[in-house]
Design an enzyme around this catalytic site. Sequence first.
Site, PDB file in Angstrom:
ATOM      1  N   LYS A 134      11.628 -53.439 -34.188  1.00 16.73           N
ATOM      2  CA  LYS A 134      12.099 -54.848 -34.018  1.00 16.73           C
ATOM      3  C   LYS A 134      11.410 -55.726 -33.270  1.00 16.73           C
ATOM      4  O   LYS A 134      11.830 -57.160 -33.168  1.00 16.73           O
ATOM      5  CB  LYS A 134      13.692 -54.689 -33.553  1.00 16.73           C
ATOM      6  CG  LYS A 134      14.549 -54.107 -34.702  1.00 16.73           C
ATOM      7  CD  LYS A 134      16.098 -54.334 -34.453  1.00 16.73           C
ATOM      8  CE  LYS A 134      16.519 -53.333 -33.405  1.00 16.73           C
ATOM      9  NZ  LYS A 134      16.352 -51.883 -33.525  1.00 16.73           N
ATOM     10  N   TYR A 169      13.653 -55.869 -26.099  1.00 16.78           N
ATOM     11  CA  TYR A 169      12.613 -54.931 -25.906  1.00 16.78           C
ATOM     12  C   TYR A 169      11.690 -56.069 -25.086  1.00 16.78           C
ATOM     13  O   TYR A 169      11.013 -55.466 -24.293  1.00 16.78           O
ATOM     14  CB  TYR A 169      12.019 -54.771 -27.123  1.00 16.78           C
ATOM     15  CG  TYR A 169      12.524 -54.082 -28.154  1.00 16.78           C
ATOM     16  CD1 TYR A 169      13.682 -53.147 -27.721  1.00 16.78           C
ATOM     17  CD2 TYR A 169      12.426 -53.919 -29.255  1.00 16.78           C
ATOM     18  CE1 TYR A 169      14.347 -52.216 -28.622  1.00 16.78           C
ATOM     19  CE2 TYR A 169      12.947 -52.928 -30.440  1.00 16.78           C
ATOM     20  CZ  TYR A 169      14.040 -52.266 -30.003  1.00 16.78           C
ATOM     21  OH  TYR A 169      14.521 -51.352 -30.759  1.00 16.78           O
TER      22      TYR A 169
END
Length: 377
Positions: A134, A169
């Site tokens: 992702k 992230y």
Amino acid sequence: MEQEVPNTSTPVALVVGVTGMAGLSLAEALKSPTALGGPWKVYGSARRAKPTWFPSSTLDHYITFDALNFDDTLKHLSPVAHEITHVFWIAIQVRENEESNIVANSTMLENVIKALKSATPSRLCHITLQTGSKHYMGQIFDPVLGAQLVHHEPPFHEDMPRLPYPNFYYALEDLLASYSPSLSYSVHRSSIIVGASSRSFYNALLTLCVYAIICKYQGLPFRYPGTKYTWENFCDMSDARVLAEQQIWAAVMDRAKNQAFNCTNGDVFTWKCFWKVCCEIFDVEFVPFDENEKFDWVGMMKKKGRVWDEIVEKYGLYKTNMEEIVCLEAVDAVLHFDFPHVCSMNKSREFGFFGFANTLKSIGMWVGRLRDMKIIP
């Protein structure tokens, strides 16, 4: 817990999120006699008590604490903080939107780092961070962002620029970079992880196992709920053993410090081939894909909670609620991608990591592990 005098020549790992698919494989790999940089002393932590299926011999000590609470984190890590040299960050909390994900996951990681660095002296030298693909697609499960994302063109490679969307992230990578040069780090971007656990938030294999088992139990056709595109085009996966191998390699190799690496099995598969393997494993009839036969797979499965309860009771399985062990919407999203979900492993190989797995051959092994752990019949 009374503090031990650490052996300064022994690397000591803290695996945060040890009861997940990747965490369990990582702990097992670290305790292997052939582990790079070893022998390792291994502490494992999670928010909840150790499940009965977790092999006690895998860890030197299991620690339970809430990483969102700094006082609780400090209380439980203080007795071992002076020992820890490496943190392997496998933990994740998934909230209602990406901004909340950023806050929760950043808070947890920072609380653990601060608690460990508070030791006098601190031996902490490296943090291993697990993220995923992702990074290149954006947070596809966010209720608002998901509909407006524009992903990179596959195959995904590590030097692609960040996408212009919030992504926890990115926040975790920036947090680790802020501790440089006092700490080194490595980032490991997995694909769809395949492993064995009842406590992973995104567990595609277990989700499909439950689907196949219910179909077998009720005499239903094990139909593919995706699209013709994903049925025929390439996808990749990350065997939890390969992910563990790469993370340990990066933790002990100087050339891998402060680098990000994709981590997949190094091969590709089609969901058509994957489906045939599942049919063989679970002894259900292979039903050819028919794009004219649409059905609400997610809606159907959400009504099967009581059926799963019957199966758990009948076969004496580890007690689970179906809703807690499947990720229906996530798997459904993957099976409706309109692009090949493939990550490049070139950088990893160029830096000297050559771990791999045969994806389709590994499925039977992992299903066997889930059966041995009494998570599925």
